[in-house]
Motif scaffolding. Sequence first.
Motif, PDB file in Angstrom:
ATOM      1  N   VAL A  47       0.851  -1.192   0.000  1.00  0.00           N
ATOM      2  CA  VAL A  47       0.000   0.000   0.000  1.00  0.00           C
ATOM      3  C   VAL A  47       0.886   1.241   0.000  1.00  0.00           C
ATOM      4  O   VAL A  47       0.663   2.178  -0.775  1.00  0.00           O
ATOM      5  N   ALA A  48       1.919   1.241   0.822  1.00  0.00           N
ATOM      6  CA  ALA A  48       2.823   2.387   0.878  1.00  0.00           C
ATOM      7  C   ALA A  48       3.528   2.611  -0.463  1.00  0.00           C
ATOM      8  O   ALA A  48       3.752   3.749  -0.871  1.00  0.00           O
ATOM      9  N   ARG A  49       3.851   1.541  -1.148  1.00  0.00           N
ATOM     10  CA  ARG A  49       4.581   1.644  -2.416  1.00  0.00           C
ATOM     11  C   ARG A  49       3.685   2.020  -3.597  1.00  0.00           C
ATOM     12  O   ARG A  49       4.053   2.849  -4.425  1.00  0.00           O
ATOM     13  N   PHE A  50       2.494   1.406  -3.684  1.00  0.00           N
ATOM     14  CA  PHE A  50       1.663   1.559  -4.873  1.00  0.00           C
ATOM     15  C   PHE A  50       0.390   2.382  -4.661  1.00  0.00           C
ATOM     16  O   PHE A  50      -0.036   3.071  -5.575  1.00  0.00           O
ATOM     17  N   ASP A  51      -0.244   2.244  -3.551  1.00  0.00           N
ATOM     18  CA  ASP A  51      -1.509   2.881  -3.197  1.00  0.00           C
ATOM     19  C   ASP A  51      -2.313   3.403  -4.387  1.00  0.00           C
ATOM     20  O   ASP A  51      -2.998   2.649  -5.045  1.00  0.00           O
ATOM     21  N   GLU A  52      -2.226   4.669  -4.701  1.00  0.00           N
ATOM     22  CA  GLU A  52      -3.060   5.256  -5.755  1.00  0.00           C
ATOM     23  C   GLU A  52      -2.556   4.986  -7.168  1.00  0.00           C
ATOM     24  O   GLU A  52      -3.176   5.415  -8.133  1.00  0.00           O
ATOM     25  N   LEU A  53      -1.437   4.273  -7.326  1.00  0.00           N
ATOM     26  CA  LEU A  53      -0.924   3.958  -8.663  1.00  0.00           C
ATOM     27  C   LEU A  53      -1.600   2.747  -9.294  1.00  0.00           C
ATOM     28  O   LEU A  53      -1.458   2.533 -10.484  1.00  0.00           O
ATOM     29  N   VAL A  54      -2.284   1.925  -8.490  1.00  0.00           N
ATOM     30  CA  VAL A  54      -2.838   0.692  -9.029  1.00  0.00           C
ATOM     31  C   VAL A  54      -3.866   0.981 -10.100  1.00  0.00           C
ATOM     32  O   VAL A  54      -4.566   1.989 -10.020  1.00  0.00           O
ATOM     33  N   PRO A  55      -3.945   0.114 -11.073  1.00  0.00           N
ATOM     34  CA  PRO A  55      -3.140  -1.090 -11.268  1.00  0.00           C
ATOM     35  C   PRO A  55      -1.744  -0.762 -11.796  1.00  0.00           C
ATOM     36  O   PRO A  55      -1.564   0.194 -12.544  1.00  0.00           O
ATOM     37  N   VAL A  56      -0.793  -1.584 -11.387  1.00  0.00           N
ATOM     38  CA  VAL A  56       0.588  -1.476 -11.863  1.00  0.00           C
ATOM     39  C   VAL A  56       0.982  -2.840 -12.414  1.00  0.00           C
ATOM     40  O   VAL A  56       0.834  -3.856 -11.734  1.00  0.00           O
ATOM     41  N   LEU A  57       1.489  -2.851 -13.652  1.00  0.00           N
ATOM     42  CA  LEU A  57       1.838  -4.104 -14.318  1.00  0.00           C
ATOM     43  C   LEU A  57       3.341  -4.201 -14.520  1.00  0.00           C
ATOM     44  O   LEU A  57       3.967  -3.267 -15.025  1.00  0.00           O
ATOM     45  N   TYR A  58       3.887  -5.348 -14.124  1.00  0.00           N
ATOM     46  CA  TYR A  58       5.297  -5.662 -14.330  1.00  0.00           C
ATOM     47  C   TYR A  58       5.415  -6.921 -15.173  1.00  0.00           C
ATOM     48  O   TYR A  58       4.567  -7.810 -15.085  1.00  0.00           O
ATOM     49  N   GLY A  59       6.469  -6.979 -15.944  1.00  0.00           N
ATOM     50  CA  GLY A  59       6.890  -8.221 -16.559  1.00  0.00           C
ATOM     51  C   GLY A  59       7.821  -8.872 -15.550  1.00  0.00           C
ATOM     52  O   GLY A  59       7.397  -9.588 -14.643  1.00  0.00           O
ATOM     53  N   ARG A  60       9.087  -8.550 -15.656  1.00  0.00           N
ATOM     54  CA  ARG A  60      10.066  -8.997 -14.645  1.00  0.00           C
ATOM     55  C   ARG A  60      10.098  -7.962 -13.527  1.00  0.00           C
ATOM     56  O   ARG A  60      10.200  -6.762 -13.789  1.00  0.00           O
ATOM     57  N   LEU A  61      10.050  -8.441 -12.297  1.00  0.00           N
ATOM     58  CA  LEU A  61       9.995  -7.520 -11.163  1.00  0.00           C
ATOM     59  C   LEU A  61      11.267  -6.700 -10.999  1.00  0.00           C
ATOM     60  O   LEU A  61      11.237  -5.628 -10.410  1.00  0.00           O
ATOM     61  N   GLU A  62      12.368  -7.208 -11.535  1.00  0.00           N
ATOM     62  CA  GLU A  62      13.626  -6.466 -11.415  1.00  0.00           C
ATOM     63  C   GLU A  62      13.752  -5.367 -12.484  1.00  0.00           C
ATOM     64  O   GLU A  62      14.695  -4.593 -12.464  1.00  0.00           O
ATOM     65  N   GLU A  63      12.794  -5.301 -13.389  1.00  0.00           N
ATOM     66  CA  GLU A  63      12.772  -4.276 -14.439  1.00  0.00           C
ATOM     67  C   GLU A  63      11.720  -3.222 -14.094  1.00  0.00           C
ATOM     68  O   GLU A  63      10.848  -3.460 -13.267  1.00  0.00           O
ATOM     69  N   PRO A  64      11.788  -2.065 -14.736  1.00  0.00           N
ATOM     70  CA  PRO A  64      10.760  -1.044 -14.489  1.00  0.00           C
ATOM     71  C   PRO A  64       9.368  -1.549 -14.867  1.00  0.00           C
ATOM     72  O   PRO A  64       9.227  -2.457 -15.694  1.00  0.00           O
ATOM     73  N   GLU A  65       8.361  -0.952 -14.270  1.00  0.00           N
ATOM     74  CA  GLU A  65       6.982  -1.334 -14.587  1.00  0.00           C
ATOM     75  C   GLU A  65       6.721  -1.171 -16.077  1.00  0.00           C
ATOM     76  O   GLU A  65       7.329  -0.328 -16.739  1.00  0.00           O
ATOM     77  N   LEU A  66       5.797  -1.974 -16.581  1.00  0.00           N
ATOM     78  CA  LEU A  66       5.378  -1.844 -17.978  1.00  0.00           C
ATOM     79  C   LEU A  66       4.370  -0.712 -18.125  1.00  0.00           C
ATOM     80  O   LEU A  66       4.372   0.008 -19.118  1.00  0.00           O
ATOM     81  N   CYS A  67       3.478  -0.576 -17.137  1.00  0.00           N
ATOM     82  CA  CYS A  67       2.471   0.475 -17.197  1.00  0.00           C
ATOM     83  C   CYS A  67       1.718   0.534 -15.872  1.00  0.00           C
ATOM     84  O   CYS A  67       1.811  -0.375 -15.057  1.00  0.00           O
ATOM     85  N   HIS A  68       0.978   1.611 -15.692  1.00  0.00           N
ATOM     86  CA  HIS A  68       0.035   1.703 -14.583  1.00  0.00           C
ATOM     87  C   HIS A  68      -1.181   2.503 -15.036  1.00  0.00           C
ATOM     88  O   HIS A  68      -1.125   3.200 -16.046  1.00  0.00           O
ATOM     89  N   TYR A  69      -2.261   2.349 -14.307  1.00  0.00           N
ATOM     90  CA  TYR A  69      -3.593   2.894 -14.608  1.00  0.00           C
ATOM     91  C   TYR A  69      -4.238   2.215 -15.821  1.00  0.00           C
ATOM     92  O   TYR A  69      -5.313   1.671 -15.719  1.00  0.00           O
ATOM     93  N   PHE A  70      -3.592   2.288 -16.985  1.00  0.00           N
ATOM     94  CA  PHE A  70      -4.148   1.714 -18.211  1.00  0.00           C
ATOM     95  C   PHE A  70      -3.100   0.850 -18.891  1.00  0.00           C
ATOM     96  O   PHE A  70      -1.903   1.149 -18.811  1.00  0.00           O
ATOM     97  N   LEU A  71      -3.539  -0.183 -19.575  1.00  0.00           N
ATOM     98  CA  LEU A  71      -2.620  -1.089 -20.253  1.00  0.00           C
ATOM     99  C   LEU A  71      -1.907  -0.367 -21.394  1.00  0.00           C
ATOM    100  O   LEU A  71      -2.549   0.286 -22.220  1.00  0.00           O
ATOM    101  N   ASP A  72      -0.602  -0.486 -21.412  1.00  0.00           N
ATOM    102  CA  ASP A  72       0.214   0.028 -22.516  1.00  0.00           C
ATOM    103  C   ASP A  72       0.469  -1.167 -23.432  1.00  0.00           C
ATOM    104  O   ASP A  72       1.382  -1.961 -23.203  1.00  0.00           O
ATOM    105  N   GLU A  73      -0.371  -1.305 -24.447  1.00  0.00           N
ATOM    106  CA  GLU A  73      -0.307  -2.470 -25.320  1.00  0.00           C
ATOM    107  C   GLU A  73       1.052  -2.611 -25.989  1.00  0.00           C
ATOM    108  O   GLU A  73       1.594  -3.719 -26.097  1.00  0.00           O
ATOM    109  N   ALA A  74       1.638  -1.510 -26.416  1.00  0.00           N
ATOM    110  CA  ALA A  74       2.949  -1.567 -27.077  1.00  0.00           C
ATOM    111  C   ALA A  74       4.017  -2.097 -26.125  1.00  0.00           C
ATOM    112  O   ALA A  74       4.857  -2.917 -26.520  1.00  0.00           O
ATOM    113  N   ALA A  75       4.001  -1.660 -24.868  1.00  0.00           N
ATOM    114  CA  ALA A  75       4.989  -2.128 -23.889  1.00  0.00           C
ATOM    115  C   ALA A  75       4.803  -3.617 -23.600  1.00  0.00           C
ATOM    116  O   ALA A  75       5.784  -4.362 -23.479  1.00  0.00           O
ATOM    117  N   VAL A  76       3.557  -4.050 -23.505  1.00  0.00           N
ATOM    118  CA  VAL A  76       3.283  -5.469 -23.239  1.00  0.00           C
ATOM    119  C   VAL A  76       3.726  -6.320 -24.426  1.00  0.00           C
ATOM    120  O   VAL A  76       4.364  -7.361 -24.250  1.00  0.00           O
TER     121      VAL A  76
END
Length: 90
Positions: A47-76
């Motif tokens: 909650v402290a890390r993400f709270d109002e950012l959800v949804p947040v999507l990751y591929g590999r957790l050690e890499e930056p997020e792919l997107c948040h709020y809305f799906l970034d189809e190109a990144a996925v």
Amino acid sequence: MTARFTLYSRSWCHLCEDMLAALQQLAPPGAPFEVDVIDVDADPALVARFDELVPVLYGRLEEPELCHYFLDEAAVRAYLDRTATQPTPA
């Protein structure tokens, strides 16, 4: 190698449901991927890390997020392409 995603979400979030549905529609035929859905409200640290950012999507957790709020189809799709070309670990 099977692609894997982590979606940080919460149960009452319509954006989270929308992102999961949009993500699942991008699964290539015959090459499904796995999605771990993590409820941020189950862990105060999340909650402290993400709270109002959800949804947040990751591929590999050690890499930056792919997107948040809305799906970034190109990144996925780029992530799926990178994953498809990597060898399966032994």
